[in-house]
Design a protein around this motif. Structure first.
Motif, PDB file in Angstrom:
ATOM      1  N   LEU A  80       0.836  -1.186   0.000  1.00  0.00           N
ATOM      2  CA  LEU A  80       0.000   0.000   0.000  1.00  0.00           C
ATOM      3  C   LEU A  80       0.872   1.236   0.000  1.00  0.00           C
ATOM      4  O   LEU A  80       2.024   1.193   0.415  1.00  0.00           O
ATOM      5  N   GLN A  81       0.306   2.321  -0.487  1.00  0.00           N
ATOM      6  CA  GLN A  81       1.028   3.582  -0.557  1.00  0.00           C
ATOM      7  C   GLN A  81       0.342   4.577   0.366  1.00  0.00           C
ATOM      8  O   GLN A  81      -0.868   4.767   0.293  1.00  0.00           O
ATOM      9  N   VAL A  82       1.133   5.207   1.244  1.00  0.00           N
ATOM     10  CA  VAL A  82       0.579   6.146   2.218  1.00  0.00           C
ATOM     11  C   VAL A  82       1.425   7.409   2.249  1.00  0.00           C
ATOM     12  O   VAL A  82       2.578   7.416   1.825  1.00  0.00           O
ATOM     13  N   ARG A  83       0.829   8.481   2.764  1.00  0.00           N
ATOM     14  CA  ARG A  83       1.583   9.716   2.968  1.00  0.00           C
ATOM     15  C   ARG A  83       2.531   9.527   4.153  1.00  0.00           C
ATOM     16  O   ARG A  83       2.261   8.754   5.058  1.00  0.00           O
ATOM     17  N   VAL A  84       3.627  10.242   4.138  1.00  0.00           N
ATOM     18  CA  VAL A  84       4.665  10.081   5.160  1.00  0.00           C
ATOM     19  C   VAL A  84       4.119  10.380   6.551  1.00  0.00           C
ATOM     20  O   VAL A  84       4.411   9.661   7.509  1.00  0.00           O
ATOM     21  N   GLU A  85       3.283  11.429   6.683  1.00  0.00           N
ATOM     22  CA  GLU A  85       2.804  11.798   8.015  1.00  0.00           C
ATOM     23  C   GLU A  85       1.834  10.777   8.608  1.00  0.00           C
ATOM     24  O   GLU A  85       1.524  10.841   9.791  1.00  0.00           O
ATOM     25  N   THR A  86       1.368   9.805   7.805  1.00  0.00           N
ATOM     26  CA  THR A  86       0.458   8.788   8.333  1.00  0.00           C
ATOM     27  C   THR A  86       1.174   7.495   8.726  1.00  0.00           C
ATOM     28  O   THR A  86       0.512   6.537   9.121  1.00  0.00           O
ATOM     29  N   LEU A  87       2.500   7.461   8.611  1.00  0.00           N
ATOM     30  CA  LEU A  87       3.234   6.241   8.968  1.00  0.00           C
ATOM     31  C   LEU A  87       3.020   5.857  10.437  1.00  0.00           C
ATOM     32  O   LEU A  87       2.832   4.683  10.761  1.00  0.00           O
ATOM     33  N   ALA A  88       3.041   6.840  11.332  1.00  0.00           N
ATOM     34  CA  ALA A  88       2.882   6.554  12.756  1.00  0.00           C
ATOM     35  C   ALA A  88       1.489   6.020  13.056  1.00  0.00           C
ATOM     36  O   ALA A  88       1.329   5.050  13.800  1.00  0.00           O
ATOM     37  N   SER A  89       0.464   6.629  12.475  1.00  0.00           N
ATOM     38  CA  SER A  89      -0.900   6.157  12.732  1.00  0.00           C
ATOM     39  C   SER A  89      -1.131   4.798  12.088  1.00  0.00           C
ATOM     40  O   SER A  89      -1.869   3.969  12.629  1.00  0.00           O
ATOM     41  N   LEU A  90      -0.496   4.535  10.941  1.00  0.00           N
ATOM     42  CA  LEU A  90      -0.587   3.218  10.319  1.00  0.00           C
ATOM     43  C   LEU A  90       0.034   2.163  11.229  1.00  0.00           C
ATOM     44  O   LEU A  90      -0.551   1.091  11.436  1.00  0.00           O
ATOM     45  N   TYR A  91       1.193   2.461  11.789  1.00  0.00           N
ATOM     46  CA  TYR A  91       1.834   1.528  12.719  1.00  0.00           C
ATOM     47  C   TYR A  91       0.909   1.245  13.906  1.00  0.00           C
ATOM     48  O   TYR A  91       0.714   0.089  14.285  1.00  0.00           O
ATOM     49  N   SER A  92       0.343   2.287  14.482  1.00  0.00           N
ATOM     50  CA  SER A  92      -0.518   2.116  15.661  1.00  0.00           C
ATOM     51  C   SER A  92      -1.743   1.286  15.333  1.00  0.00           C
ATOM     52  O   SER A  92      -2.128   0.391  16.097  1.00  0.00           O
ATOM     53  N   SER A  93      -2.381   1.555  14.196  1.00  0.00           N
ATOM     54  CA  SER A  93      -3.582   0.799  13.854  1.00  0.00           C
ATOM     55  C   SER A  93      -3.244  -0.649  13.488  1.00  0.00           C
ATOM     56  O   SER A  93      -3.989  -1.569  13.845  1.00  0.00           O
ATOM     57  N   LEU A  94      -2.109  -0.878  12.805  1.00  0.00           N
ATOM     58  CA  LEU A  94      -1.704  -2.255  12.519  1.00  0.00           C
ATOM     59  C   LEU A  94      -1.374  -3.013  13.802  1.00  0.00           C
ATOM     60  O   LEU A  94      -1.753  -4.181  13.960  1.00  0.00           O
ATOM     61  N   ALA A  95      -0.681  -2.366  14.723  1.00  0.00           N
ATOM     62  CA  ALA A  95      -0.346  -3.016  15.990  1.00  0.00           C
ATOM     63  C   ALA A  95      -1.604  -3.361  16.778  1.00  0.00           C
ATOM     64  O   ALA A  95      -1.711  -4.451  17.361  1.00  0.00           O
ATOM     65  N   ALA A  96      -2.572  -2.458  16.796  1.00  0.00           N
ATOM     66  CA  ALA A  96      -3.830  -2.728  17.511  1.00  0.00           C
ATOM     67  C   ALA A  96      -4.592  -3.866  16.847  1.00  0.00           C
ATOM     68  O   ALA A  96      -5.150  -4.733  17.537  1.00  0.00           O
ATOM     69  N   ALA A  97      -4.622  -3.898  15.523  1.00  0.00           N
ATOM     70  CA  ALA A  97      -5.325  -4.964  14.809  1.00  0.00           C
ATOM     71  C   ALA A  97      -4.637  -6.311  15.015  1.00  0.00           C
ATOM     72  O   ALA A  97      -5.310  -7.337  15.199  1.00  0.00           O
ATOM     73  N   LEU A  98      -3.316  -6.314  14.992  1.00  0.00           N
ATOM     74  CA  LEU A  98      -2.586  -7.572  15.227  1.00  0.00           C
ATOM     75  C   LEU A  98      -2.778  -8.059  16.655  1.00  0.00           C
ATOM     76  O   LEU A  98      -2.925  -9.268  16.897  1.00  0.00           O
ATOM     77  N   SER A  99      -2.794  -7.139  17.604  1.00  0.00           N
ATOM     78  CA  SER A  99      -3.026  -7.533  18.999  1.00  0.00           C
ATOM     79  C   SER A  99      -4.431  -8.095  19.166  1.00  0.00           C
ATOM     80  O   SER A  99      -4.641  -9.079  19.880  1.00  0.00           O
ATOM     81  N   ALA A 100      -5.401  -7.477  18.512  1.00  0.00           N
ATOM     82  CA  ALA A 100      -6.777  -7.963  18.593  1.00  0.00           C
ATOM     83  C   ALA A 100      -6.916  -9.331  17.927  1.00  0.00           C
ATOM     84  O   ALA A 100      -7.779 -10.126  18.306  1.00  0.00           O
ATOM     85  N   ALA A 101      -6.056  -9.616  16.944  1.00  0.00           N
ATOM     86  CA  ALA A 101      -6.093 -10.918  16.274  1.00  0.00           C
ATOM     87  C   ALA A 101      -5.419 -12.006  17.096  1.00  0.00           C
ATOM     88  O   ALA A 101      -5.429 -13.175  16.702  1.00  0.00           O
ATOM     89  N   GLY A 102      -4.806 -11.639  18.222  1.00  0.00           N
ATOM     90  CA  GLY A 102      -4.241 -12.639  19.116  1.00  0.00           C
ATOM     91  C   GLY A 102      -2.738 -12.815  19.039  1.00  0.00           C
ATOM     92  O   GLY A 102      -2.202 -13.770  19.607  1.00  0.00           O
ATOM     93  N   PHE A 103      -2.038 -11.941  18.377  1.00  0.00           N
ATOM     94  CA  PHE A 103      -0.584 -12.050  18.308  1.00  0.00           C
ATOM     95  C   PHE A 103       0.030 -11.472  19.586  1.00  0.00           C
ATOM     96  O   PHE A 103      -0.418 -10.451  20.097  1.00  0.00           O
ATOM     97  N   THR A 104       1.059 -12.146  20.077  1.00  0.00           N
ATOM     98  CA  THR A 104       1.708 -11.729  21.320  1.00  0.00           C
ATOM     99  C   THR A 104       2.727 -10.626  21.043  1.00  0.00           C
ATOM    100  O   THR A 104       3.021 -10.304  19.892  1.00  0.00           O
ATOM    101  N   GLY A 105       3.285 -10.092  22.113  1.00  0.00           N
ATOM    102  CA  GLY A 105       4.261  -9.013  21.990  1.00  0.00           C
ATOM    103  C   GLY A 105       5.497  -9.427  21.225  1.00  0.00           C
ATOM    104  O   GLY A 105       6.004  -8.671  20.393  1.00  0.00           O
ATOM    105  N   SER A 106       6.021 -10.619  21.492  1.00  0.00           N
ATOM    106  CA  SER A 106       7.222 -11.064  20.775  1.00  0.00           C
ATOM    107  C   SER A 106       6.918 -11.307  19.301  1.00  0.00           C
ATOM    108  O   SER A 106       7.757 -11.044  18.432  1.00  0.00           O
ATOM    109  N   GLN A 107       5.707 -11.804  19.007  1.00  0.00           N
ATOM    110  CA  GLN A 107       5.329 -11.987  17.610  1.00  0.00           C
ATOM    111  C   GLN A 107       5.182 -10.636  16.908  1.00  0.00           C
ATOM    112  O   GLN A 107       5.573 -10.494  15.753  1.00  0.00           O
ATOM    113  N   LEU A 108       4.619  -9.654  17.617  1.00  0.00           N
ATOM    114  CA  LEU A 108       4.492  -8.309  17.043  1.00  0.00           C
ATOM    115  C   LEU A 108       5.867  -7.728  16.726  1.00  0.00           C
ATOM    116  O   LEU A 108       6.066  -7.130  15.664  1.00  0.00           O
ATOM    117  N   ASN A 109       6.803  -7.908  17.647  1.00  0.00           N
ATOM    118  CA  ASN A 109       8.171  -7.415  17.401  1.00  0.00           C
ATOM    119  C   ASN A 109       8.772  -8.069  16.165  1.00  0.00           C
ATOM    120  O   ASN A 109       9.406  -7.399  15.343  1.00  0.00           O
TER     121      ASN A 109
END
Length: 189
Positions: A9-38
């Motif tokens: 996907l292609q995103v604007r530079v200023e949205t990289l941080a919010s993309l990271y946060s939303s992906l991390a929240a979605a992955l956590s909700a899907a059941g991935f652990t902290g070490s898997q997220l890392n």
């Protein structure tokens, strides 16, 4: 390793941080652990500038997302990204291409859909309910308007006092008349 277009996907530079946060929240909700997220963000999420091709990884996106707005980042590349510019000094691109690489038991299409839903909910949530910022802004505006009104009233009272010699409502107006003979012009006619 081939990369499907649905995992890019292609995103604007200023949205990289919010993309990271939303992906991390979605992955956590899907059941991935902290070490898997890392592991996912360090090895399976990468990005590159669409113009100059400078690469960054998911950990860099995480540093930008987790750093406070007042905190200065040690790496100038990350500081430029947080400010909304390409990581390479001199590149004037505002877009990055994000590559989401395959990982065991991870469906990026579902995760991206969940991340988009979380991002929309986060953006619309505070706008519906007035927060403390709105109340503080209203209070400051009311104080400024009140101060401006008081200054205008004081200036009008000062003007009236200097031209007419009394303050209205506090002093009675002076009632006197001038005798035309006392001005000196009466004798010349």
């Amino acid at each position: 390793m081939s990369q499907s277009s649905s995992n890019t996907l292609q995103v604007r530079v200023e949205t990289l941080a919010s993309l990271y946060s939303s992906l991390a929240a979605a992955l956590s909700a899907a059941g991935f652990t902290g070490s898997q997220l890392n592991e996912i963000f360090s090895k399976h999420v990468r990005a590159e500038c669409v113009q100059c091709g400078i690469p960054i990884n998911g950990e860099d996106m995480g540093h930008i997302a987790l750093a406070g707005h007042g905190k200065v980042l040690a790496n100038s590349k990350l500081e430029r990204l947080r400010q909304g510019y390409c990581a390479r000094n001199g590149c004037d691109s505002f877009y990055y291409r994000i590559h989401l690489c395959d990982y065991a038991n991870l469906d990026w299409v579902k995760i991206r859909a969940k991340a988009d839903a979380l991002a929309v909910a986060a953006q619309s949530g505070p706008a519906e309910t007035p927060g403390a910022d709105t109340r503080a802004l209203r209070k400051r505006l009311l104080i400024r308007v009140g101060t401006g009104f008081v200054v205008v009233v004081i200036l009008l009272l000062w003007r009236h006092w200097t031209y007419y010699g009394y303050v209205p409502l506090l002093q009675k107006p002076h009632k006197y008349t001038i005798d035309p003979a006392s001005t000196g012009d009466a004798g010349r006619r």
